[in-house]
Design a protein around this motif. Structure first.
Motif, PDB file in Angstrom:
ATOM      1  N   ILE A 127       0.845  -1.205   0.000  1.00  0.00           N
ATOM      2  CA  ILE A 127       0.000   0.000   0.000  1.00  0.00           C
ATOM      3  C   ILE A 127       0.880   1.255   0.000  1.00  0.00           C
ATOM      4  O   ILE A 127       0.641   2.207  -0.736  1.00  0.00           O
ATOM      5  CB  ILE A 127      -0.945   0.014   1.219  1.00  0.00           C
ATOM      6  CG1 ILE A 127      -1.943  -1.143   1.132  1.00  0.00           C
ATOM      7  CG2 ILE A 127      -1.688   1.346   1.318  1.00  0.00           C
ATOM      8  CD1 ILE A 127      -2.771  -1.325   2.393  1.00  0.00           C
ATOM      9  N   GLY A 128       1.910   1.232   0.832  1.00  0.00           N
ATOM     10  CA  GLY A 128       2.815   2.368   0.937  1.00  0.00           C
ATOM     11  C   GLY A 128       3.536   2.658  -0.363  1.00  0.00           C
ATOM     12  O   GLY A 128       3.681   3.815  -0.762  1.00  0.00           O
ATOM     13  N   VAL A 129       3.992   1.602  -1.048  1.00  0.00           N
ATOM     14  CA  VAL A 129       4.672   1.762  -2.331  1.00  0.00           C
ATOM     15  C   VAL A 129       3.729   2.385  -3.359  1.00  0.00           C
ATOM     16  O   VAL A 129       4.094   3.315  -4.096  1.00  0.00           O
ATOM     17  CB  VAL A 129       5.203   0.408  -2.852  1.00  0.00           C
ATOM     18  CG1 VAL A 129       5.640   0.527  -4.307  1.00  0.00           C
ATOM     19  CG2 VAL A 129       6.373  -0.061  -1.985  1.00  0.00           C
ATOM     20  N   GLY A 130       2.495   1.869  -3.402  1.00  0.00           N
ATOM     21  CA  GLY A 130       1.511   2.401  -4.339  1.00  0.00           C
ATOM     22  C   GLY A 130       1.226   3.883  -4.107  1.00  0.00           C
ATOM     23  O   GLY A 130       1.219   4.690  -5.051  1.00  0.00           O
ATOM     24  N   LEU A 131       1.015   4.240  -2.843  1.00  0.00           N
ATOM     25  CA  LEU A 131       0.765   5.642  -2.510  1.00  0.00           C
ATOM     26  C   LEU A 131       2.002   6.504  -2.768  1.00  0.00           C
ATOM     27  O   LEU A 131       1.898   7.650  -3.214  1.00  0.00           O
ATOM     28  CB  LEU A 131       0.347   5.764  -1.044  1.00  0.00           C
ATOM     29  CG  LEU A 131      -1.037   5.218  -0.687  1.00  0.00           C
ATOM     30  CD1 LEU A 131      -1.247   5.219   0.825  1.00  0.00           C
ATOM     31  CD2 LEU A 131      -2.132   6.056  -1.356  1.00  0.00           C
ATOM     32  N   GLY A 132       3.170   5.947  -2.494  1.00  0.00           N
ATOM     33  CA  GLY A 132       4.411   6.679  -2.716  1.00  0.00           C
ATOM     34  C   GLY A 132       4.624   7.011  -4.182  1.00  0.00           C
ATOM     35  O   GLY A 132       4.985   8.132  -4.541  1.00  0.00           O
ATOM     36  N   LEU A 133       4.382   6.027  -5.038  1.00  0.00           N
ATOM     37  CA  LEU A 133       4.525   6.239  -6.482  1.00  0.00           C
ATOM     38  C   LEU A 133       3.501   7.251  -6.994  1.00  0.00           C
ATOM     39  O   LEU A 133       3.814   8.111  -7.828  1.00  0.00           O
ATOM     40  CB  LEU A 133       4.383   4.908  -7.231  1.00  0.00           C
ATOM     41  CG  LEU A 133       5.504   3.886  -6.994  1.00  0.00           C
ATOM     42  CD1 LEU A 133       5.165   2.564  -7.677  1.00  0.00           C
ATOM     43  CD2 LEU A 133       6.833   4.419  -7.527  1.00  0.00           C
ATOM     44  N   LEU A 134       2.267   7.146  -6.493  1.00  0.00           N
ATOM     45  CA  LEU A 134       1.222   8.092  -6.884  1.00  0.00           C
ATOM     46  C   LEU A 134       1.585   9.504  -6.433  1.00  0.00           C
ATOM     47  O   LEU A 134       1.432  10.471  -7.199  1.00  0.00           O
ATOM     48  CB  LEU A 134      -0.121   7.680  -6.279  1.00  0.00           C
ATOM     49  CG  LEU A 134      -1.305   8.645  -6.517  1.00  0.00           C
ATOM     50  CD1 LEU A 134      -1.569   8.796  -8.013  1.00  0.00           C
ATOM     51  CD2 LEU A 134      -2.555   8.148  -5.792  1.00  0.00           C
ATOM     52  N   GLY A 135       2.083   9.632  -5.209  1.00  0.00           N
ATOM     53  CA  GLY A 135       2.476  10.932  -4.687  1.00  0.00           C
ATOM     54  C   GLY A 135       3.598  11.555  -5.490  1.00  0.00           C
ATOM     55  O   GLY A 135       3.577  12.756  -5.789  1.00  0.00           O
ATOM     56  N   MET A 136       4.600  10.738  -5.867  1.00  0.00           N
ATOM     57  CA  MET A 136       5.707  11.243  -6.678  1.00  0.00           C
ATOM     58  C   MET A 136       5.218  11.705  -8.045  1.00  0.00           C
ATOM     59  O   MET A 136       5.656  12.731  -8.574  1.00  0.00           O
ATOM     60  CB  MET A 136       6.787  10.171  -6.830  1.00  0.00           C
ATOM     61  CG  MET A 136       7.749  10.104  -5.668  1.00  0.00           C
ATOM     62  SD  MET A 136       9.285   9.228  -6.070  1.00  0.00           S
ATOM     63  CE  MET A 136       8.668   7.567  -6.312  1.00  0.00           C
ATOM     64  N   TYR A 137       4.297  10.924  -8.635  1.00  0.00           N
ATOM     65  CA  TYR A 137       3.748  11.306  -9.947  1.00  0.00           C
ATOM     66  C   TYR A 137       3.017  12.641  -9.860  1.00  0.00           C
ATOM     67  O   TYR A 137       3.215  13.523 -10.710  1.00  0.00           O
ATOM     68  CB  TYR A 137       2.789  10.220 -10.453  1.00  0.00           C
ATOM     69  CG  TYR A 137       2.039  10.650 -11.691  1.00  0.00           C
ATOM     70  CD1 TYR A 137       2.667  10.654 -12.934  1.00  0.00           C
ATOM     71  CD2 TYR A 137       0.708  11.077 -11.607  1.00  0.00           C
ATOM     72  CE1 TYR A 137       1.987  11.071 -14.082  1.00  0.00           C
ATOM     73  CE2 TYR A 137       0.021  11.497 -12.735  1.00  0.00           C
ATOM     74  CZ  TYR A 137       0.670  11.487 -13.972  1.00  0.00           C
ATOM     75  OH  TYR A 137      -0.005  11.921 -15.091  1.00  0.00           O
ATOM     76  N   LEU A 138       2.185  12.793  -8.838  1.00  0.00           N
ATOM     77  CA  LEU A 138       1.452  14.051  -8.671  1.00  0.00           C
ATOM     78  C   LEU A 138       2.411  15.224  -8.457  1.00  0.00           C
ATOM     79  O   LEU A 138       2.165  16.342  -8.928  1.00  0.00           O
ATOM     80  CB  LEU A 138       0.496  13.953  -7.475  1.00  0.00           C
ATOM     81  CG  LEU A 138      -0.719  13.030  -7.643  1.00  0.00           C
ATOM     82  CD1 LEU A 138      -1.452  12.880  -6.318  1.00  0.00           C
ATOM     83  CD2 LEU A 138      -1.667  13.577  -8.709  1.00  0.00           C
ATOM     84  N   LEU A 139       3.506  14.954  -7.769  1.00  0.00           N
ATOM     85  CA  LEU A 139       4.458  16.009  -7.454  1.00  0.00           C
ATOM     86  C   LEU A 139       5.219  16.488  -8.684  1.00  0.00           C
ATOM     87  O   LEU A 139       5.343  17.698  -8.914  1.00  0.00           O
ATOM     88  CB  LEU A 139       5.448  15.502  -6.388  1.00  0.00           C
ATOM     89  CG  LEU A 139       6.367  16.540  -5.742  1.00  0.00           C
ATOM     90  CD1 LEU A 139       5.559  17.522  -4.910  1.00  0.00           C
ATOM     91  CD2 LEU A 139       7.407  15.842  -4.877  1.00  0.00           C
TER      92      LEU A 139
END
Length: 306
Positions: A127-139
């Motif tokens: 879950i953390g990896v998925g959210l981390g990747l999504l957060g980086m993409y948004l950033l």
């Protein structure tokens, strides 16, 4: 309030706010000083002071040839590339962005442990990896980044620095290094400072600028040496002995918030709605990764501090 509780509070203040503020002070310092030379000054002074402190505490500073070699490798991964290049990239990237990118270090460590040791990921980690990747993409997908000169390069180099720091974390967990953390840190910093001087000369940085730096930059360098390199790191190691690793790891998602606020307040850095959403998503991902049960059993260095 007893003495230990007070020390714990002060130590948390150090790893939360002092480390979080190093992004601001590095940004101020590189406005007048070459980044690699700046890092060399910072780590040479801090390394010498730490070794002197270790000697005053009657700790042996003798190390074996293998420990010296491992200290050199660790110092390069953490401080020469992981920190020196990261500080260079601050010329192109806002401090808040930089801190958020640095906070992805637990994600990189997780990938490396999976790749090198074949360790399976827990549900929280996935879950953390998925959210981390999504957060980086948004950033990094914001239009303002694509149109900013040098920012894309700066972000790419920062992510490579986070990878270097993450691999260093895995390397140190297995390497033969001096048992005393002061001695180990002192050697890593001093060796790195020598390597950084050579790198600075190789890239022909104008080190003569040190003669004309402003009082503001002088104070920023002093802060980075005394508080960013010595006080906060000592506080970190103290906390690892008296509280759980999970609590110490919370600095990974407090530092970016501190850096974002300081960058906005002192440097007039813009904070878009998408950046705020990305911050929330990314740091939630970091929380899921750092709160997994296995973290208590791993010897992993903290998120990258500049």
């Amino acid at each position: 309030m007893n003495k230990q509780k007070l020390l714990i509070i002060l130590a948390f203040f150090s790893i939360y706010f002092v480390w979080g503020s190093t992004y601001l002070f590095n940004k101020i310092a590189v406005s007048e000083l070459p980044p690699l030379f700046l890092a060399a000054i910072r780590f040479s002074m801090a390394g010498i002071l730490i070794l002197v402190i270790a000697k005053l505490l009657k700790k042996s500073i003798k190390i074996t040839r293998q420990q010296f070699l491992n200290s050199t490798i660790a110092g390069f991964l953490f401080l020469v590339y992981g920190n020196g290049v990261f500080v260079w990239a601050l010329k192109y990237v806002d401090t808040g962005f930089a801190a958020l990118l640095a906070s992805t270090q637990p994600l990189f460590v997780l990938f490396l442990l999976r790749l090198i040791d074949g360790k399976k990921m827990q549900k929280k980690s996935i879950i953390g990896v998925g959210l981390g990747l999504l957060g980086m993409y948004l950033l990094v997908s914001q239009k303002t980044i694509a149109t900013s000169e040098g920012m894309v390069l700066g972000i790419f180099m920062m992510l490579s620095c986070v990878l270097s720091w993450s691999y260093g974390s895995v390397f140190v967990s297995k390497a033969d290094l001096p048992k005393n953390f002061l001695v180990s840190t002192g050697y890593q910093m001093f060796i790195s400072s020598v390597l950084l001087i050579f790198c600075s000369l190789a890239f022909k940085e104008d080190i003569s600028t040190i003669k004309t730096i402003s009082y503001k930059v002088q104070m920023a360098v002093v802060f980075l040496i005394l508080f960013g390199s010595i006080v906060a790191f000592t506080a970190f190691n103290y906390l690892l002995k008296v509280v759980s690793p999970e609590k110490v790891s919370t600095s990974a998602y407090v530092n970016p918030v501190v850096a974002l606020f300081l960058g906005w307040y002192f440097l007039d850095e813009k904070l878009t709605n998408q950046s705020i959403i990305a911050t929330f998503v990314l740091l939630t991902g970091v929380y899921f990764i750092t709160s997994r049960k296995r973290i208590a059993k791993q010897k992993v260095r903290p998120s990258q501090k500049t």
